[in-house]
Design an enzyme around this catalytic site. Structure first.
Site, mmCIF file in Angstrom:
data_model
loop_
_atom_site.group_PDB
_atom_site.id
_atom_site.type_symbol
_atom_site.label_atom_id
_atom_site.label_comp_id
_atom_site.label_asym_id
_atom_site.label_seq_id
_atom_site.Cartn_x
_atom_site.Cartn_y
_atom_site.Cartn_z
ATOM 1 N N LYS A 60 0.829 -1.214 0.000
ATOM 2 C CA LYS A 60 0.000 0.000 0.000
ATOM 3 C C LYS A 60 0.868 1.271 0.000
ATOM 4 O O LYS A 60 0.624 2.186 -0.766
ATOM 5 C CB LYS A 60 -0.929 0.039 1.237
ATOM 6 C CG LYS A 60 -1.873 -1.139 1.353
ATOM 7 C CD LYS A 60 -2.817 -0.981 2.534
ATOM 8 C CE LYS A 60 -2.157 -0.910 3.888
ATOM 9 N NZ LYS A 60 -1.510 -2.187 4.326
ATOM 10 N N ARG A 74 -9.121 0.681 9.413
ATOM 11 C CA ARG A 74 -8.572 -0.637 9.754
ATOM 12 C C ARG A 74 -9.625 -1.535 10.403
ATOM 13 O O ARG A 74 -9.346 -2.691 10.692
ATOM 14 C CB ARG A 74 -7.512 -0.433 10.794
ATOM 15 C CG ARG A 74 -6.027 -0.484 10.609
ATOM 16 C CD ARG A 74 -5.302 -1.231 9.662
ATOM 17 N NE ARG A 74 -3.965 -1.586 10.065
ATOM 18 C CZ ARG A 74 -2.864 -0.954 9.682
ATOM 19 N NH1 ARG A 74 -2.905 0.103 8.919
ATOM 20 N NH2 ARG A 74 -1.691 -1.409 10.066
ATOM 21 N N ARG A 90 12.040 -2.091 10.477
ATOM 22 C CA ARG A 90 11.007 -1.428 11.277
ATOM 23 C C ARG A 90 10.807 -2.192 12.576
ATOM 24 O O ARG A 90 10.859 -3.425 12.580
ATOM 25 C CB ARG A 90 9.702 -1.435 10.481
ATOM 26 C CG ARG A 90 9.206 -0.065 10.116
ATOM 27 C CD ARG A 90 8.043 -0.141 9.192
ATOM 28 N NE ARG A 90 6.830 -0.662 9.818
ATOM 29 C CZ ARG A 90 5.641 -0.612 9.262
ATOM 30 N NH1 ARG A 90 5.507 -0.051 8.073
ATOM 31 N NH2 ARG A 90 4.594 -1.082 9.864
ATOM 32 N N ARG A 150 11.776 -6.775 4.718
ATOM 33 C CA ARG A 150 11.752 -5.321 4.497
ATOM 34 C C ARG A 150 12.845 -4.598 5.287
ATOM 35 O O ARG A 150 13.032 -4.836 6.470
ATOM 36 C CB ARG A 150 10.374 -4.782 4.896
ATOM 37 C CG ARG A 150 10.248 -3.280 4.774
ATOM 38 C CD ARG A 150 8.833 -2.838 4.640
ATOM 39 N NE ARG A 150 8.012 -3.129 5.812
ATOM 40 C CZ ARG A 150 6.707 -2.869 5.867
ATOM 41 N NH1 ARG A 150 6.086 -2.356 4.818
ATOM 42 N NH2 ARG A 150 6.027 -3.156 6.956
ATOM 43 N N ARG A 210 0.140 -8.926 13.531
ATOM 44 C CA ARG A 210 -0.431 -7.920 12.629
ATOM 45 C C ARG A 210 -1.271 -8.600 11.542
ATOM 46 O O ARG A 210 -2.331 -8.103 11.152
ATOM 47 C CB ARG A 210 0.683 -7.089 11.991
ATOM 48 C CG ARG A 210 1.291 -6.095 12.988
ATOM 49 C CD ARG A 210 2.656 -5.621 12.543
ATOM 50 N NE ARG A 210 2.629 -4.859 11.308
ATOM 51 C CZ ARG A 210 3.673 -4.773 10.471
ATOM 52 N NH1 ARG A 210 4.798 -5.406 10.721
ATOM 53 N NH2 ARG A 210 3.564 -4.045 9.383
HETATM 54 P P1 AMP Z 1 1.176 0.336 9.113
HETATM 55 O O1 AMP Z 1 2.383 1.167 8.852
HETATM 56 O O2 AMP Z 1 -0.033 0.816 8.367
HETATM 57 O O3 AMP Z 1 1.434 -1.142 8.923
HETATM 58 O O4 AMP Z 1 0.809 0.528 10.672
HETATM 59 C C1 AMP Z 1 1.721 0.181 11.699
HETATM 60 C C2 AMP Z 1 0.976 0.050 13.021
HETATM 61 O O5 AMP Z 1 0.365 1.306 13.357
HETATM 62 C C3 AMP Z 1 -0.183 -0.955 13.037
HETATM 63 O O6 AMP Z 1 0.265 -2.268 13.294
HETATM 64 C C4 AMP Z 1 -1.045 -0.404 14.165
HETATM 65 O O7 AMP Z 1 -0.496 -0.698 15.426
HETATM 66 C C5 AMP Z 1 -0.912 1.105 13.952
HETATM 67 N N1 AMP Z 1 -1.951 1.636 13.019
HETATM 68 C C6 AMP Z 1 -1.763 2.147 11.767
HETATM 69 N N2 AMP Z 1 -2.930 2.543 11.230
HETATM 70 C C7 AMP Z 1 -3.890 2.276 12.147
HETATM 71 C C8 AMP Z 1 -5.300 2.425 12.179
HETATM 72 N N3 AMP Z 1 -5.985 2.941 11.129
HETATM 73 N N4 AMP Z 1 -5.967 2.037 13.307
HETATM 74 C C9 AMP Z 1 -5.307 1.525 14.365
HETATM 75 N N5 AMP Z 1 -3.984 1.324 14.394
HETATM 76 C C10 AMP Z 1 -3.260 1.700 13.297
#
Ligand code: AMP
Length: 218
Positions: free
Chosen positions: A13, A88, A160, A127, A171
């Site tokens: 994404k 989410r 990360r 990654r 996740r």
């Molecule tokens: P991402 O970079 O989108 O994979 O997000 C990394 C982490 O941030 C996720 O595993 C969640 O802990 C938190 N996170 C990101 N976006 C959201 C969201 N829309 N709602 C809740 N937690 C989020």
């Protein structure tokens, strides 16, 4: 253009959103990036979010929705935006409907970036991100030329914090249980588009642009 990029962690994404930003001139709004920034700055919100992020759980809806409301009200989002990693869960999707109604800005599409589970795992465990310029590599699919060093700027490549195996597994579970129901949520509203998202980045991008009806006629 106002779109959501839906898809599991590792579905690409962020990578694809960045390419759309370059082409469409509208901002990428990534709740993950906004949260990581708050964590890095050590804000109170960041400290609250970090616990959930490190565990691979979702951060609470009130934190995320507050951030999104603020971000979508910025002038640069007036002509459109690409939502990456938000919504989410169903509560966030319903809240987003409300925010977009208030702004008089209906959604054009929710695009599902469709990737096989095995490929997701390899993408996430492999990654690496450059600590200097942010360029993203993958030790399995597109490794840097030498060791843990960025080909572009020579910066150190880092993993990360939430890309370790335990957190990745969590996740992906959270995605299955809480986020994947959004596929039928947007399908029922006639907004869903599905893009096969395995293979070369540029090939996937061509499919994405075609799905959005913004492909180059050439
Ligand atoms: P991402 O970079 O989108 O994979 O997000 C990394 C982490 O941030 C996720 O595993 C969640 O802990 C938190 N996170 C990101 N976006 C959201 C969201 N829309 N709602 C809740 N937690 C989020």
């Amino acid at each position: 253009m106002r779109i959501i990029l839906l898809g599991a962690p590792g579905s690409g994404k962020g990578t694809q959103a960045q390419k759309l930003v370059d082409r469409q001139g509208i901002p990428q709004v990534s709740t993950g990036d906004l949260l990581r920034d708050a964590v890095a700055r050590g804000t109170e919100l960041g400290q609250r979010a970090k616990v959930a992020m490190d565990a691979g759980e979702l951060v609470s809806d009130d934190i995320v929705l507050g951030m999104i409301r603020e971000r979508l009200a910025q002038p640069d989002a007036a002509n459109g935006f690409i939502l990456d990693g938000f919504p989410r869960n169903l509560a966030q999707a319903q809240a987003l409907d409300g925010v977009l109604d208030e702004l008089g800005a209906p959604l054009d599409a929710a695009v599902l970036m469709d990737v096989d589970f095995e490929v997701l795992l390899k993408r996430l465990t492999g990654r690496r991100t450059c600590s200097g310029c942010g360029r993203v590599y993958n030790v399995h699919f597109f490794p840097p030329k030498t060791g843990d060093v960025c080909d572009g700027c020579g910066g150190e490549l880092i993993q990360r914090a939430d890309d370790n195996e335990e957190t990745i597994t969590q996740r992906l579970k959270v995605y299955e249980s809480q986020t994947s129901p959004l596929v039928s949520f947007y399908e029922d509203r006639g907004k869903l588009k599905v893009v096969p998202a395995e293979g070369e980045i540029d090939e996937v991008f061509a499919r994405l642009e075609a799905a959005l009806g913004v492909a180059d006629p050439a």
